[in-house]
Design a protein around this motif. Sequence first.
Motif, mmCIF file in Angstrom:
data_model
loop_
_atom_site.group_PDB
_atom_site.id
_atom_site.type_symbol
_atom_site.label_atom_id
_atom_site.label_comp_id
_atom_site.label_asym_id
_atom_site.label_seq_id
_atom_site.Cartn_x
_atom_site.Cartn_y
_atom_site.Cartn_z
ATOM 1 N N MET A 15 0.693 -1.333 -0.136
ATOM 2 C CA MET A 15 -0.354 -0.522 -0.287
ATOM 3 C C MET A 15 1.078 1.328 -0.329
ATOM 4 O O MET A 15 0.892 2.081 -1.347
ATOM 5 C CB MET A 15 -0.950 -0.002 1.135
ATOM 6 N N ASP A 16 2.091 1.133 1.036
ATOM 7 C CA ASP A 16 2.574 2.850 1.250
ATOM 8 C C ASP A 16 3.204 2.599 -0.390
ATOM 9 O O ASP A 16 3.332 3.974 -0.904
ATOM 10 C CB ASP A 16 3.461 2.135 1.838
ATOM 11 N N LYS A 17 4.191 1.977 -0.913
ATOM 12 C CA LYS A 17 4.755 2.201 -2.240
ATOM 13 C C LYS A 17 3.789 2.532 -3.396
ATOM 14 O O LYS A 17 3.949 3.280 -3.949
ATOM 15 C CB LYS A 17 5.650 0.592 -2.596
ATOM 16 N N ALA A 18 2.457 2.003 -3.747
ATOM 17 C CA ALA A 18 1.461 2.026 -4.925
ATOM 18 C C ALA A 18 1.277 3.842 -4.743
ATOM 19 O O ALA A 18 1.472 4.339 -5.143
ATOM 20 C CB ALA A 18 0.694 1.353 -3.917
ATOM 21 N N ALA A 19 0.728 4.058 -3.124
ATOM 22 C CA ALA A 19 0.135 5.773 -2.691
ATOM 23 C C ALA A 19 1.043 6.433 -3.277
ATOM 24 O O ALA A 19 1.272 7.480 -3.644
ATOM 25 C CB ALA A 19 -0.412 5.349 -1.246
ATOM 26 N N ALA A 20 2.456 5.987 -2.797
ATOM 27 C CA ALA A 20 3.686 6.952 -2.831
ATOM 28 C C ALA A 20 3.642 7.507 -4.021
ATOM 29 O O ALA A 20 3.996 8.571 -4.987
ATOM 30 C CB ALA A 20 4.739 6.043 -2.218
ATOM 31 N N PHE A 21 3.598 6.134 -5.206
ATOM 32 C CA PHE A 21 3.653 6.522 -7.139
ATOM 33 C C PHE A 21 2.142 7.485 -6.882
ATOM 34 O O PHE A 21 2.904 8.069 -7.988
ATOM 35 C CB PHE A 21 3.917 4.988 -7.438
ATOM 36 N N TRP A 27 -1.147 13.482 -7.591
ATOM 37 C CA TRP A 27 -2.505 13.184 -7.377
ATOM 38 C C TRP A 27 -2.787 13.143 -5.898
ATOM 39 O O TRP A 27 -1.664 13.065 -5.268
ATOM 40 C CB TRP A 27 -2.915 11.693 -7.760
ATOM 41 N N THR A 28 -4.371 13.647 -5.737
ATOM 42 C CA THR A 28 -4.837 14.164 -4.656
ATOM 43 C C THR A 28 -5.517 12.964 -3.370
ATOM 44 O O THR A 28 -6.075 12.291 -3.730
ATOM 45 C CB THR A 28 -5.033 15.662 -3.955
ATOM 46 N N ARG A 29 -4.422 12.255 -2.219
ATOM 47 C CA ARG A 29 -5.948 11.084 -1.781
ATOM 48 C C ARG A 29 -7.087 12.160 -1.064
ATOM 49 O O ARG A 29 -6.799 13.450 -0.694
ATOM 50 C CB ARG A 29 -4.973 10.927 -0.743
ATOM 51 N N VAL A 36 -8.823 2.143 2.356
ATOM 52 C CA VAL A 36 -8.533 2.322 1.766
ATOM 53 C C VAL A 36 -8.646 2.940 1.171
ATOM 54 O O VAL A 36 -7.946 4.130 2.200
ATOM 55 C CB VAL A 36 -9.831 2.368 0.317
ATOM 56 N N ILE A 37 -7.395 3.620 0.463
ATOM 57 C CA ILE A 37 -6.107 4.597 0.251
ATOM 58 C C ILE A 37 -7.378 5.195 -1.628
ATOM 59 O O ILE A 37 -6.901 4.254 -2.497
ATOM 60 C CB ILE A 37 -4.903 4.939 -0.448
ATOM 61 N N ALA A 38 -7.507 6.053 -1.128
ATOM 62 C CA ALA A 38 -8.332 6.956 -2.616
ATOM 63 C C ALA A 38 -8.406 7.966 -3.395
ATOM 64 O O ALA A 38 -7.626 8.794 -2.267
ATOM 65 C CB ALA A 38 -9.710 6.799 -1.943
ATOM 66 N N TYR A 39 -8.723 7.798 -3.941
ATOM 67 C CA TYR A 39 -8.038 9.301 -5.474
ATOM 68 C C TYR A 39 -9.174 9.239 -6.210
ATOM 69 O O TYR A 39 -9.876 8.510 -7.246
ATOM 70 C CB TYR A 39 -6.811 9.104 -5.941
ATOM 71 N N ASP A 40 -9.840 10.475 -5.759
ATOM 72 C CA ASP A 40 -11.267 11.494 -6.555
ATOM 73 C C ASP A 40 -10.740 11.342 -8.034
ATOM 74 O O ASP A 40 -9.763 12.317 -7.453
ATOM 75 C CB ASP A 40 -12.155 11.964 -5.938
ATOM 76 N N LEU A 41 -11.462 10.874 -8.519
ATOM 77 C CA LEU A 41 -11.465 11.212 -9.796
ATOM 78 C C LEU A 41 -12.007 12.179 -11.521
ATOM 79 O O LEU A 41 -13.036 12.342 -10.119
ATOM 80 C CB LEU A 41 -11.107 10.147 -11.199
ATOM 81 N N LYS A 90 7.753 7.390 -14.864
ATOM 82 C CA LYS A 90 8.979 7.079 -14.796
ATOM 83 C C LYS A 90 9.726 7.743 -14.348
ATOM 84 O O LYS A 90 10.327 6.488 -13.121
ATOM 85 C CB LYS A 90 9.613 7.136 -16.638
ATOM 86 N N ALA A 91 10.021 9.011 -14.441
ATOM 87 C CA ALA A 91 9.901 9.477 -12.672
ATOM 88 C C ALA A 91 9.829 9.472 -11.723
ATOM 89 O O ALA A 91 10.774 9.278 -9.650
ATOM 90 C CB ALA A 91 10.696 11.322 -12.829
ATOM 91 N N ALA A 92 8.437 8.686 -11.002
ATOM 92 C CA ALA A 92 8.290 8.109 -10.161
ATOM 93 C C ALA A 92 7.943 6.529 -9.236
ATOM 94 O O ALA A 92 7.961 6.714 -8.839
ATOM 95 C CB ALA A 92 6.429 9.059 -10.079
ATOM 96 N N GLY A 93 9.030 6.106 -10.347
ATOM 97 C CA GLY A 93 9.037 4.860 -10.158
ATOM 98 C C GLY A 93 8.113 3.935 -11.320
ATOM 99 O O GLY A 93 8.274 2.984 -11.096
ATOM 100 N N ALA A 94 7.553 4.090 -12.280
ATOM 101 C CA ALA A 94 6.878 3.233 -13.264
ATOM 102 C C ALA A 94 8.016 2.548 -14.296
ATOM 103 O O ALA A 94 8.832 3.209 -14.873
ATOM 104 C CB ALA A 94 5.879 3.822 -14.366
ATOM 105 N N GLU A 95 7.731 1.702 -15.266
ATOM 106 C CA GLU A 95 8.519 0.715 -16.011
ATOM 107 C C GLU A 95 7.717 0.988 -16.675
ATOM 108 O O GLU A 95 6.928 0.948 -17.659
ATOM 109 C CB GLU A 95 7.915 -0.770 -15.915
ATOM 110 N N VAL A 96 8.453 1.794 -17.871
ATOM 111 C CA VAL A 96 7.999 2.325 -18.833
ATOM 112 C C VAL A 96 7.695 0.576 -20.471
ATOM 113 O O VAL A 96 9.079 0.161 -20.664
ATOM 114 C CB VAL A 96 9.095 3.568 -20.014
ATOM 115 N N LEU A 97 6.737 0.116 -20.724
ATOM 116 C CA LEU A 97 6.565 -0.868 -21.566
ATOM 117 C C LEU A 97 6.854 -0.282 -23.261
ATOM 118 O O LEU A 97 7.496 -1.031 -23.686
ATOM 119 C CB LEU A 97 5.170 -1.411 -21.428
#
Length: 141
Positions: A15-21, A27-29, A36-41, A90-97
């Motif tokens: 959860m912590d790693k996912a939310a940090a991304f 995005w604002t929690r 649940v860690i929620a982000y309103d869209l 990518k800067a936030a830690g994603a792998e570019v596919l």
Amino acid sequence: MEQRVSLITLGVPDMDKAAAFYDALGWTRAESPDGVIAYDLISQTLGLYPLEKLAEDMGLPLSALGAGAMTLSHNTRSAQEVDQLMQAAKAAGAEVLRPAGEVFWGGYIGYFRAPDGHIWEIAHNPFSPLSEEGAFRWNGF
């Protein structure tokens, strides 16, 4: 059943790693007292939930969840915005596919895998312009 998706819940192993991304993407929690860690869209919410708890809620063993062939898509107003968001991910830690680029149907897309394993498509579809507030419809507004 009305034709809409209200909540997208992603089962995540950390959860912590996912939310940090998602926080790093800007995005604002939203407040959530239930784990649940929620982000309103725009007209929806993206929820992060522990993968083990998601399996438990469904009444399934963790091994039965598998890894679905699915993408979450974020459409943009321009191809340049696709490039910017791919760089931010990518800067936030994603792998570019798939680096951002033109596609056969006339759009511009890229794919990345978030640290939680979920795959995102960042896309500009010139045939489906977004509404003023950023909402998406298949054939535009």
